[in-house]
Write a protein that holds these residues in place. Sequence first.
Motif: not given
Length: 484
Positions: A149-169
Amino acid sequence: MDEREMEELRSYFNGGNTREATWRKQQLKGLLKFLEEREEDIFRALKLDLGKHPVESYRDEIGTLIKDVNVALDNLRNWMSGKKIKLPLAAFRCSANMVPEPLGVVLIIPSWNFPFGLSLEPLIGAIAAGCTAVIKPSELSPASSALLAEAIPTYIDSEAVKIIQGGVDVCGQLLQYKWDKILFTGSSRVARVVMTAAAKHLTPVVLELGGKCPCIIDSLPKSWLKEVVINRLLGGKFGMCSGQVCIGVDYILVEKQLCSSLIEQLKEGIKRTFGGNPEECVARIINKDHFKRLTGLIDEYGVRQSIVYGGSFDEDKLFIEPTILVDPPLNAEIMTGEIFGPLLPIITLNNIEESINFINSRPKPLAMYCFTDNNKFMQRVETETSSGSLLFNDTIVQYAADTAPFGGVGESGFGRYHGKFTFDTFSHEKPVLKRSLFPDFWFRYPPWTNKKLELLRAAFAFQYFYVLLIALGLKKPRKLPTHI
């Protein structure tokens, strides 16, 4: 992630940037840069989450991903290019190509046992195909999830790829949205939830599940090759994430007369491979819930008595010793459910041919292994059993082959990915046809006559010369049926 962010992701896809080869290559190079520059951080995250040794982490995740990115970069132009389609006479003066187009906005839900590999390998194919994507990493591997979640948006287009953290909900909320494809890796229980949610929008899904992957031992070589067999067998059970692998060896089938020799070889192999302190080499169990589930398998009535090696554990360190069991009760949970841990049951048979019926009496496995030098038996295993993949005389290696698809069959899942197959999974192959306005086959249209029927008969039978004779009036057509 809310509705607004979902719409922004879809709007970005509709904007067309992701369809350009230059954009796709730029993102793939960004992923490659992440893997190279943040190697130490990945090692640290995997150590915190799973206790993995850096060598295991590089072999199973970083190295494999670097290879996959390079394969995509080297072949992207070819994957994106259309392929010509052969057409019948009825489409004369018409050209056709099968053109891959991106599906759109996709959701990737990986498992915790390979938090980087199972997140980023599907992403490589999704980016190569020109999709935008959301990855929802497992909350059971929090250090790895946080790093993504921290690193990927700094290496690739954050408008196209999103990392969403969280649990079952959070996962449940994501599944309420309309996606163009969902790729899920995990248990069959959760897979049913994913499919139910996807059905609401008729969203296609890829399910990478698991099951009980059997390994048939037909014979052991008498030379130094015996050690090779044992090393490969142990590597396929204990050598990856402490057996917490969907394609890991779940149990062994062997003839009774060979069992004692096999057990001795396995004991020696474990000592040779993991030394006097296996805690330093074997990854730990992911959490206390899974630890208690595994120790519960051992404590079930009749199972502990079948242990012939190992069986010790340390709950504080989430460590379970590589353990071998012989003929535990077949109705015990250790033999009815996927083990997903360092427990290895050995089932003895009167004759090795019985292994085929034994496997066929159970759900189809994701992977199946067989050690034999008997070509006739190989042929029987190949033709008389069904599994996601079948590997003779080794374990796990099929996963590293990006030219071979990875996927299950039946209850072990459906859909496939790896290399070009991941690109295909996130693409729609669209046939595109172009035709000249001249000539036009007049016999395609009403009013209907005997001559038109005969021309159509000849055309569909590929009798091109006959079509020409009728069209020129040099051959009389048959009469139309009178009874219709």
